[in-house]
Design an enzyme around this catalytic site. Structure first.
Site, PDB file in Angstrom:
ATOM      1  N   ASN A 174      -1.786   2.039   5.804  1.00 54.93           N
ATOM      2  CA  ASN A 174      -0.906   0.975   5.324  1.00 54.93           C
ATOM      3  C   ASN A 174      -0.507   0.167   6.543  1.00 54.93           C
ATOM      4  O   ASN A 174      -0.066   0.743   7.539  1.00 54.93           O
ATOM      5  CB  ASN A 174       0.323   1.603   4.650  1.00 54.93           C
ATOM      6  CG  ASN A 174       1.389   0.579   4.305  1.00 54.93           C
ATOM      7  OD1 ASN A 174       1.106  -0.603   4.187  1.00 54.93           O
ATOM      8  ND2 ASN A 174       2.617   1.049   4.147  1.00 54.93           N
ATOM      9  N   GLY A 175      -0.670  -1.152   6.479  1.00 62.67           N
ATOM     10  CA  GLY A 175      -0.316  -1.992   7.620  1.00 62.67           C
ATOM     11  C   GLY A 175      -1.481  -2.891   7.976  1.00 62.67           C
ATOM     12  O   GLY A 175      -2.389  -3.106   7.162  1.00 62.67           O
ATOM     13  N   TRP A 222      -2.750  -2.767  -1.668  1.00 58.27           N
ATOM     14  CA  TRP A 222      -2.408  -4.168  -1.886  1.00 58.27           C
ATOM     15  C   TRP A 222      -3.223  -4.913  -0.841  1.00 58.27           C
ATOM     16  O   TRP A 222      -2.957  -4.813   0.361  1.00 58.27           O
ATOM     17  CB  TRP A 222      -0.921  -4.386  -1.683  1.00 58.27           C
ATOM     18  CG  TRP A 222      -0.453  -5.775  -2.001  1.00 58.27           C
ATOM     19  CD1 TRP A 222      -0.094  -6.262  -3.229  1.00 58.27           C
ATOM     20  CD2 TRP A 222      -0.259  -6.857  -1.072  1.00 58.27           C
ATOM     21  NE1 TRP A 222       0.287  -7.579  -3.121  1.00 58.27           N
ATOM     22  CE2 TRP A 222       0.200  -7.970  -1.811  1.00 58.27           C
ATOM     23  CE3 TRP A 222      -0.443  -6.998   0.300  1.00 58.27           C
ATOM     24  CZ2 TRP A 222       0.486  -9.195  -1.221  1.00 58.27           C
ATOM     25  CZ3 TRP A 222      -0.155  -8.227   0.889  1.00 58.27           C
ATOM     26  CH2 TRP A 222       0.297  -9.301   0.134  1.00 58.27           C
ATOM     27  N   GLU A 278       8.103 -14.529 -11.774  1.00 59.47           N
ATOM     28  CA  GLU A 278       7.468 -13.328 -11.231  1.00 59.47           C
ATOM     29  C   GLU A 278       6.804 -12.471 -12.313  1.00 59.47           C
ATOM     30  O   GLU A 278       5.703 -11.968 -12.122  1.00 59.47           O
ATOM     31  CB  GLU A 278       8.569 -12.523 -10.524  1.00 59.47           C
ATOM     32  CG  GLU A 278       8.143 -11.263  -9.861  1.00 59.47           C
ATOM     33  CD  GLU A 278       9.320 -10.561  -9.179  1.00 59.47           C
ATOM     34  OE1 GLU A 278      10.486 -10.794  -9.573  1.00 59.47           O
ATOM     35  OE2 GLU A 278       9.081  -9.768  -8.272  1.00 59.47           O
ATOM     36  N   ARG A 304       3.935  -0.213  -4.868  1.00 54.13           N
ATOM     37  CA  ARG A 304       3.682  -0.718  -3.518  1.00 54.13           C
ATOM     38  C   ARG A 304       2.365  -1.491  -3.427  1.00 54.13           C
ATOM     39  O   ARG A 304       2.065  -2.094  -2.390  1.00 54.13           O
ATOM     40  CB  ARG A 304       3.630   0.445  -2.535  1.00 54.13           C
ATOM     41  CG  ARG A 304       4.907   1.229  -2.442  1.00 54.13           C
ATOM     42  CD  ARG A 304       4.771   2.330  -1.429  1.00 54.13           C
ATOM     43  NE  ARG A 304       4.656   1.789  -0.097  1.00 54.13           N
ATOM     44  CZ  ARG A 304       5.663   1.480   0.700  1.00 54.13           C
ATOM     45  NH1 ARG A 304       6.889   1.672   0.275  1.00 54.13           N
ATOM     46  NH2 ARG A 304       5.466   0.992   1.897  1.00 54.13           N
ATOM     47  N   LYS A 337      12.945 -14.419 -11.304  1.00 51.01           N
ATOM     48  CA  LYS A 337      12.616 -13.300 -12.200  1.00 51.01           C
ATOM     49  C   LYS A 337      11.632 -13.754 -13.264  1.00 51.01           C
ATOM     50  O   LYS A 337      10.669 -13.084 -13.561  1.00 51.01           O
ATOM     51  CB  LYS A 337      13.921 -12.800 -12.846  1.00 51.01           C
ATOM     52  CG  LYS A 337      14.010 -11.361 -13.122  1.00 51.01           C
ATOM     53  CD  LYS A 337      14.262 -10.445 -11.956  1.00 51.01           C
ATOM     54  CE  LYS A 337      13.757 -10.853 -10.632  1.00 51.01           C
ATOM     55  NZ  LYS A 337      14.179 -10.120  -9.494  1.00 51.01           N
ATOM     56  N   CYS A 349       0.851  -1.185   0.000  1.00 52.09           N
ATOM     57  CA  CYS A 349       0.000   0.000   0.000  1.00 52.09           C
ATOM     58  C   CYS A 349       0.889   1.238   0.000  1.00 52.09           C
ATOM     59  O   CYS A 349       1.945   1.269   0.615  1.00 52.09           O
ATOM     60  CB  CYS A 349      -0.931   0.075   1.199  1.00 52.09           C
ATOM     61  SG  CYS A 349      -2.023  -1.320   1.372  1.00 52.09           S
ATOM     62  N   GLU A 368      17.802 -16.924  -8.791  1.00 50.45           N
ATOM     63  CA  GLU A 368      17.325 -15.589  -9.149  1.00 50.45           C
ATOM     64  C   GLU A 368      16.742 -15.571 -10.572  1.00 50.45           C
ATOM     65  O   GLU A 368      15.714 -14.931 -10.824  1.00 50.45           O
ATOM     66  CB  GLU A 368      18.492 -14.588  -9.014  1.00 50.45           C
ATOM     67  CG  GLU A 368      18.204 -13.173  -9.449  1.00 50.45           C
ATOM     68  CD  GLU A 368      17.047 -12.517  -8.711  1.00 50.45           C
ATOM     69  OE1 GLU A 368      16.561 -13.059  -7.714  1.00 50.45           O
ATOM     70  OE2 GLU A 368      16.606 -11.444  -9.180  1.00 50.45           O
ATOM     71  N   LYS A 401       6.027  -4.092  -4.525  1.00 51.28           N
ATOM     72  CA  LYS A 401       7.468  -3.885  -4.453  1.00 51.28           C
ATOM     73  C   LYS A 401       7.984  -4.037  -3.031  1.00 51.28           C
ATOM     74  O   LYS A 401       9.008  -4.652  -2.784  1.00 51.28           O
ATOM     75  CB  LYS A 401       7.785  -2.486  -4.978  1.00 51.28           C
ATOM     76  CG  LYS A 401       9.260  -2.126  -4.965  1.00 51.28           C
ATOM     77  CD  LYS A 401       9.963  -2.799  -6.094  1.00 51.28           C
ATOM     78  CE  LYS A 401      11.445  -2.466  -6.167  1.00 51.28           C
ATOM     79  NZ  LYS A 401      12.148  -3.477  -6.981  1.00 51.28           N
ATOM     80  N   HIS A 461      18.846 -35.628  -8.910  1.00 48.10           N
ATOM     81  CA  HIS A 461      18.258 -36.176  -7.689  1.00 48.10           C
ATOM     82  C   HIS A 461      16.750 -35.938  -7.626  1.00 48.10           C
ATOM     83  O   HIS A 461      16.178 -35.929  -6.539  1.00 48.10           O
ATOM     84  CB  HIS A 461      18.943 -35.573  -6.453  1.00 48.10           C
ATOM     85  CG  HIS A 461      20.390 -35.924  -6.368  1.00 48.10           C
ATOM     86  ND1 HIS A 461      20.823 -37.215  -6.095  1.00 48.10           N
ATOM     87  CD2 HIS A 461      21.509 -35.183  -6.561  1.00 48.10           C
ATOM     88  CE1 HIS A 461      22.150 -37.234  -6.113  1.00 48.10           C
ATOM     89  NE2 HIS A 461      22.594 -36.009  -6.400  1.00 48.10           N
TER      90      HIS A 461
HETATM   91  O1  M6R Z   1      13.075  -4.658  -0.478  1.00 46.81           O
HETATM   92  P1  M6R Z   1      13.618  -6.031  -0.288  1.00 46.81           P
HETATM   93  O2  M6R Z   1      14.905  -6.267  -0.965  1.00 46.81           O
HETATM   94  O3  M6R Z   1      13.704  -6.414   1.167  1.00 46.81           O
HETATM   95  O4  M6R Z   1      12.539  -6.991  -0.945  1.00 46.81           O
HETATM   96  C1  M6R Z   1      12.657  -8.375  -0.854  1.00 46.81           C
HETATM   97  C2  M6R Z   1      11.763  -9.080  -1.839  1.00 46.81           C
HETATM   98  O5  M6R Z   1      10.419  -8.786  -1.580  1.00 46.81           O
HETATM   99  C3  M6R Z   1      12.078  -8.706  -3.281  1.00 46.81           C
HETATM  100  O6  M6R Z   1      13.417  -8.936  -3.593  1.00 46.81           O
HETATM  101  C4  M6R Z   1      11.204  -9.523  -4.259  1.00 46.81           C
HETATM  102  O7  M6R Z   1      11.536 -10.873  -4.196  1.00 46.81           O
HETATM  103  C5  M6R Z   1      11.376  -8.969  -5.678  1.00 46.81           C
HETATM  104  N1  M6R Z   1      10.119  -8.539  -6.194  1.00 46.81           N
HETATM  105  C6  M6R Z   1      11.913  -9.965  -6.638  1.00 46.81           C
HETATM  106  O8  M6R Z   1      12.081  -9.404  -7.901  1.00 46.81           O
END
Ligand code: M6R
Length: 612
Positions: free
Chosen positions: A115-116, A89, A492, A28, A489, A2, A485, A607, A508
């Site tokens: 937010n929260g 969110w 996601e 956010r 990516k 949010c 990673e 984010k 395995h």
């Molecule tokens: O702000 P942060 O680095 O703590 O965020 C951690 C994860 O939420 C963040 O890296 C998330 O996995 C990304 N969207 C991946 O691309």
């Protein structure tokens, strides 16, 4: 999660400021959005969906207002000195118009954005309903305007009513509230970020600086338990009892251009291309190329006997890489998923270090793990991108990664900058024999990333393997975190199933899933034992008909067994994973683009994840 924006004092364009602020905060959360403007009366407009829908609803109501020359009940008459906005969110209740913020009280005179999570909202809601309050949403947040309403009805001032309402809340919150007949906006925070922007004639409030960076770069970070009052050209911060606090104003170094798309179709692509610049900034003034030494002021005197990293998502992958670097230097080091840290063994030694790797510095799981480290009496270091973030304020030390603002939900340039920061940490803590080579490789890295960006065939590879039934990413040693990673990516932003493994693990179990419809991306650099073994794994999948994409510097013969090769320049083995990762970022981007996905705002994600 949010995003909150607010502004007081811009009489002509408050609504524009709110809407453009919301666009800047969309990363956010983006399942619904709304605004409220106070100007003698209170005008609220909110819509399920992305901010564009809200913008259209506001435009329509303004047209209506122009025709009838009167304010409508749902967004009409949008001219006012104080306004708040929110992009959501969802946590409590699905994304609907009713669940979108701002929420109002029974009189329609108090509006609140939140937010929260209000943990005791059910109890408060039952209590308020018993006293006749009517609720319109499923959210936890809606209790707040009703609590304010009750105190106002008792004759309290807006400020006292707000303070009393906040005093009833348990949980985490960043809150902003306005009423119809006051020209001030009130705010409070606990465990959710809020920052005040100090303009010449106006004051701003937001979850994050980019939301108002266009208007001011002077900011005041609110701490937990603090309240703020923003009025035309003035701001004050007080504690829970209303005592004024002496807060310092800082200047942020980011500029508005850095938060714009600058001609790129997506922030993600822009941020991938910003990596050479970000990496130069991460290194500037911190490495001495002649001596091969590293000097980072904030790490001075640090000499831990062991290191634990805590992080989530992409940052966790950087943490895995950082832990490997330290272990190679003989420092016991482990990376933990922050959400699992509570069950991790406490470091046994007194002079251990816990490093929170977090781009935003606001990730709830990571902050919670860092707080656990504090409780255990361990020194903490925030490795982060955001000056003034909660992580920087709560940790004993900070190592800034200096990547600049990252708006796309997918973390790209910040992974590369985190990897460089991990190298800076490792080099500071130890004396490597080949220190000069590592520093040389880091110095060359920005140029090599540029070279790779200029020549990458990732677009063609994406075209060829667009229809994969699943995607696998394999690598050993330093390449293992990048395999994870690469898969994160891709899944996601393309919504395709993808998994990353240490290359040796394929046989395995995962090998059972490998078919001619599952492209396997193999990360192979150099020709040491690990590379030779990964080439062996490549042959195994190739023999089972899987298309193979080798991400390689061409030193080994991995390319011979691959259907496609994504080349990376030769470099030190420690640095090669950063280059390999850039190729995988581009593959994910191009697949998502060709599939028409919402690249910067993938479904269900946000984010900055400020809930546990
Ligand atoms: O702000 P942060 O680095 O703590 O965020 C951690 C994860 O939420 C963040 O890296 C998330 O996995 C990304 N969207 C991946 O691309």
């Amino acid at each position: 999660m949010c995003g909150i924006i607010g502004c007081a004092g811009r009489t002509d364009d408050t609504l524009d400021v709110l809407l453009s602020g919301l666009e800047g905060l969309e990363y956010r959360g983006y399942d619904s959005a709304g605004v409220a403007l106070a100007n003698g009366s209170l005008d609220v407009c909110k819509r399920e969906g992305e901010i564009e829908r809200l913008q259209r609803a506001v435009d329509d109501s303004l047209d209506g207002a122009d025709e009838s020359d009167a304010g409508g009940s749902d967004g009409g008459g949008h001219r006012g000195p104080v306004g708040i906005g929110h992009t959501r969110w969802s946590t409590h209740g699905p994304p609907t118009d009713a669940n979108a913020h701002p929420h109002t009280d029974c009189t329609g005179d108090v509006a609140v954005v939140h937010n929260g999570i209000v943990e005791n909202y059910e109890e408060l809601k039952t209590e308020l309903q018993a006293r006749g309050h009517e609720f319109e949403s499923d959210t936890d947040s809606e209790v707040v305007p009703h609590l304010v309403e009750e105190r106002l009805a008792d004759g309290a001032s807006f400020e006292d009513a707000f303070r009393a309402a906040v005093g009833r809340l348990e949980g985490s919150y960043a809150l902003a509230a306005v009423t119809a007949d006051t020209e001030a906006m009130l705010a409070a925070r606990s465990d959710s970020p809020l920052v005040v922007g100090v303009g010449d004639d106006a004051a701003y409030l937001a979850s994050d600086v980019p939301a108002f960076l266009e208007y001011t770069d002077r900011v005041v970070y609110l701490e937990d338990g603090e309240f703020a009052r923003l009025e035309s050209g003035s701001w004050t911060v007080t504690d829970a009892e209303g005592r004024p606090l002496d807060k310092s104003v800082s200047r942020v170094e980011w500029d508005a251009e850095e938060t714009a798309k600058s001609g790129y179709d997506h922030y993600m692509l822009k941020e991938i291309h910003e990596q050479p610049r970000a990496l130069r900034k991460a290194l500037r003034g911190r490495v001495d190329e002649l001596a091969g030494s590293v000097e980072v002021a904030s790490l001075a005197g640090l000499s831990p006997s062991s290191v634990q990293f805590v992080a989530c998502g992409t940052s966790y992958h950087a943490a895995l890489y950082g832990a490997q670097l330290l272990r190679e230097e003989g420092i016991p080091a482990q990376a933990f998923l922050a959400s699992e840290y509570a069950t991790a063994p406490a470091p046994v030694d007194d002079d251990a270090l816990v490093v929170g790797v977090t781009q935003s510095g606001e990730t709830a799981d990571t902050l919670s793990a860092l707080r656990e480290a504090h409780r255990r009496g361990v020194e903490t270091l925030a490795m982060t991108n955001v000056v003034g973030s909660t992580a920087t304020r709560e940790c004993d030390r900070t190592l800034l990664i200096r990547a600049g603002p990252e708006i796309g939900v997918a973390a790209t340039k910040t992974f590369s900058s985190q990897a460089v920061a991990c190298n800076l940490l490792a080099s500071t803590l130890t004396d490597r024999e080949d220190a000069r080579e590592v520093v040389g490789a880091l110095r060359d890295l920005p140029g090599q990333v540029q070279e790779l960006l200029d020549d990458s065939r990732a677009g063609q590879v994406a075209d060829r393997f667009l229809d994969g039934a699943g995607y696998f990413f394999v690598g050993r040693g330093h390449h293992h975190p990048v395999a994870l990673e690469g898969a994160l990516k891709l899944k996601e932003i393309t919504y395709k199933h993808a998994e990353g493994f240490p290359a040796g693990e394929l046989k395995h179990g995962p090998l059972a899933l490998v078919t001619d419809e599952t492209p396997v991306f193999a990360l192979v650099t150099g020709d040491r034992e690990q590379a030779t073994k990964t080439v062996g794994n490549v042959k195994e999948v190739e023999a089972r008909g899987a298309p193979v994409v080798a991400v390689t510097d061409g030193v080994s013969d991995a390319g011979r067994y691959a259907d496609e090769v994504l080349e990376i320049p030769e470099t030190h083995p420690r640095v090669a994973p950063v280059l390999a990762n850039v190729q995988l970022q581009l593959v994910a981007y191009h697949v998502a683009d060709k599939l028409g996905r919402s690249i910067d705002k993938p479904r269900n994600l946000a984010k900055s994840v400020t809930v546990e």
